[in-house]
Motif scaffolding. Structure first.
Motif, PDB file in Angstrom:
ATOM      1  N   GLU A 168       6.342 -36.054  35.999  1.00 34.91           N
ATOM      2  CA  GLU A 168       6.397 -34.552  36.966  1.00 34.91           C
ATOM      3  C   GLU A 168       7.972 -34.797  36.986  1.00 34.91           C
ATOM      4  N   GLU A 169       8.783 -35.460  36.845  1.00 39.82           N
ATOM      5  CA  GLU A 169      10.392 -36.154  36.979  1.00 39.82           C
ATOM      6  C   GLU A 169      10.678 -34.793  36.592  1.00 39.82           C
ATOM      7  N   ALA A 170      12.087 -34.223  37.367  1.00 48.42           N
ATOM      8  CA  ALA A 170      12.718 -33.376  36.794  1.00 48.42           C
ATOM      9  C   ALA A 170      13.838 -33.443  35.206  1.00 48.42           C
ATOM     10  N   VAL A 171      13.988 -32.827  34.068  1.00 49.14           N
ATOM     11  CA  VAL A 171      14.634 -32.819  32.954  1.00 49.14           C
ATOM     12  C   VAL A 171      15.954 -31.874  33.186  1.00 49.14           C
ATOM     13  N   ARG A 274       7.443 -28.640  38.806  1.00 53.56           N
ATOM     14  CA  ARG A 274       8.093 -28.830  38.222  1.00 53.56           C
ATOM     15  C   ARG A 274       9.416 -28.528  37.648  1.00 53.56           C
ATOM     16  N   ILE A 275      10.831 -29.363  37.766  1.00 50.32           N
ATOM     17  CA  ILE A 275      11.574 -28.722  37.564  1.00 50.32           C
ATOM     18  C   ILE A 275      12.273 -28.851  36.109  1.00 50.32           C
ATOM     19  N   PHE A 298      22.790 -34.407  41.184  1.00 45.90           N
ATOM     20  CA  PHE A 298      21.459 -35.409  40.900  1.00 45.90           C
ATOM     21  C   PHE A 298      20.279 -34.939  41.395  1.00 45.90           C
ATOM     22  N   ARG A 299      19.591 -34.798  41.694  1.00 47.88           N
ATOM     23  CA  ARG A 299      18.554 -33.811  41.651  1.00 47.88           C
ATOM     24  C   ARG A 299      17.640 -33.019  40.350  1.00 47.88           C
ATOM     25  N   ILE A 300      18.718 -32.759  39.587  1.00 44.54           N
ATOM     26  CA  ILE A 300      17.952 -31.638  38.050  1.00 44.54           C
ATOM     27  C   ILE A 300      18.579 -32.730  37.271  1.00 44.54           C
ATOM     28  N   ASN A 301      18.992 -33.735  37.185  1.00 46.67           N
ATOM     29  CA  ASN A 301      18.903 -35.248  35.951  1.00 46.67           C
ATOM     30  C   ASN A 301      18.521 -36.229  35.647  1.00 46.67           C
ATOM     31  N   THR A 302      17.423 -36.113  36.137  1.00 43.05           N
ATOM     32  CA  THR A 302      16.962 -37.865  36.391  1.00 43.05           C
ATOM     33  C   THR A 302      17.014 -38.193  34.739  1.00 43.05           C
ATOM     34  N   PHE A 303      16.329 -37.248  34.015  1.00 40.05           N
ATOM     35  CA  PHE A 303      16.178 -37.094  32.256  1.00 40.05           C
ATOM     36  C   PHE A 303      17.163 -35.798  31.565  1.00 40.05           C
TER      37      PHE A 303
END
Length: 446
Positions: A168-171, A274-275, A298-303
């Motif tokens: 579910e994390e942002a990519v 999901r973003i 920082f919110r959109i580059n988890t992966f």
């Protein structure tokens, strides 16, 4: 009560008494075990045998256990456990760093050895199961057709997509124009748990602060906006680096709070999205230059997924060419153009600044030239598309062209909409929307 699984072991040891001792231990434990006396014989046996685990002595004539470990393919070979009477801490550390599963000293303690081998076998079976599952996912999703290529960079990208899809994390997808960022975003959505929910793609470069909230959040009087309608699915923010700063602040609130305030409303609407974002520029530089909010980054580059440009995967060019020529030839009902040495040299000498999209367009033009009875790749690459006879308005011309091309794609692929969409270079949802908008009758085409 189910029976314990039967594991298999290949023993490599130059000491005959040790081989016999280990074979007896494994037989008593219910394992299937074979033994060889040298490392080169083990490599030869591995061409026809796929054991769950390899147990190898370290010091042997000819090839040592560490050399045997180095000769194995890390991603394909079974886990290897080393055993030695001369073992010490530095050797154990070296073995583990080189990829050994574990290290056991002689004389061995049977229970401990069996425990280590059993854990190694379980890991080996799980890895094999995961590989079979991924292969099945490739088959079901067509991921190897969507992200076509044999180079290591593309194979690694497919693996990353499969790994990240269930999350579910942002990519954040980074890549030059034409590398297939939206295709990757759609693959992440289609292979994930939200596949049956909407996929909302937004071109951030086209967003304007004055109209953003009404269009995306809706109004108290006019109903839901696009974000509420897509709730439960995936929000794909394309060209995030080109997003106006004022809009970035509003998007950040949506991402952080998962809620939107319709214009004029007193209470927010909850959304579940999901973003996935994409950009063709250096986002860190954009932050330094003040064109992107650091908190948004920082919110959109988890992966982060990095797509290789075509010039870095030239070994895939001819495979892609064959794929595109075949697809367009079927759409236009002509024979697939044959390429000569000059065509291949022309393709391989080009640096493809437009990446896969440019290559696809060149192949489309090459097929169009073939319809007229000739053509070369050089001509296709130099040709500027022209319209010989078109309707009076641009809107009518575009609609007529889309209607003809979509109709041919559907007919060529015998109604298989995913395949038709792929040939046209658009998503399945976009294709469905165009069919409705253009008034096409799918049944009549078939």
């Amino acid at each position: 009560m189910s029976e314990a699984p039967t594991y298999s072991l290949l023993i490599v040891d130059d000491d005959k008494a040790m081989r016999q001792s280990l074979l007896a231990l494994m037989a008593a434990a219910g394992w299937q075990a074979e033994a060889v006396s040298r490392g080169d014989k083990a490599l030869e046996r591995l061409t026809t045998m796929v054991p769950d685990v390899i147990l190898s002595d370290v010091r042997m004539p000819g090839m040592t256990g560490l050399e045997l470990l180095a000769a194995l393919q890390p991603q394909l070979a079974p886990p290897l456990v080393l055993i030695s009477a001369h073992g010490d801490i530095p050797m154990a550390v070296e073995a583990m760093q080189a990829g050994a599963y574990s290290f056991v000293e002689k004389p061995y303690e049977p229970r401990r050895l069996l425990s280590i081998l059993t854990h190694a076998a379980e890991q080996s079976r799980m890895r094999a199961s995961n590989n079979r599952l991924k292969a099945r996912l490739y088959e079901l999703s067509g991921l190897d057709r969507i992200l076509l290529g044999r180079t290591q960079a593309v194979a690694h990208l497919r693996e990353e997509v499969l790994d990240l899809a269930p999350m579910e994390e942002a990519v954040l997808i980074q890549g030059e124009t034409g590398t297939g960022k939206e295709l990757v975003a759609r693959a992440l959505h289609d292979l994930g748990p939200r596949a049956e929910q909407p996929f909302l793609a937004i071109n951030c470069a086209a967003l304007h602060p004055d109209s953003f909230e009404a269009e995306m959040f809706g109004t108290a009087e006019g109903g839901k906006g696009r974000l509420q309608a897509a709730s439960g699915g995936t929000l794909f923010l394309d060209e995030i680096g080109a997003c106006p700063l004022a809009v970035q602040a509003k998007l950040l609130r949506v991402i952080e709070d998962q809620q939107v305030f319709p214009t004029g409303a007193a209470t927010p609407d909850a959304v579940d999205l999901r973003i996935i974002c994409a950009t063709n520029e250096d986002v860190d530089l954009a932050v330094v230059e003040g064109r992107m909010r650091q908190d948004l980054l920082f919110r959109i580059n988890t992966f982060i997924l990095k797509l290789p440009p075509l010039r870095q995967r030239l070994d895939d060019v001819m495979l892609l060419v064959a794929h595109f020529l075949d697809d367009y030839a079927r759409v236009h009902e002509v024979a697939v153009p044959e390429l000569d040495h000059e065509d291949v040299a022309t393709l391989m000498a080009h640096d493809w600044p437009g990446n896969v999209r440019e290559l696809r367009n060149v192949c489309a033009r090459r097929v169009m030239l073939a319809r007229r009875g000739g053509g070369t790749m050089t001509a296709a690459m130099a040709q500027t598309p022209s319209l010989e006879e078109v309707p009076e308005t641009l809107r009518e011309a575009v609609a007529a062209f889309e209607r003809e091309l979509i109709g041919k794609a559907i007919k060529a692929h015998e109604g298989r909409m995913d395949a038709a969409a792929e040939t046209l270079g658009i998503g399945r949802r976009t294709l469905n929307e165009k069919i409705v908008k253009l008034g096409l009758n799918k049944e009549a085409l078939l």
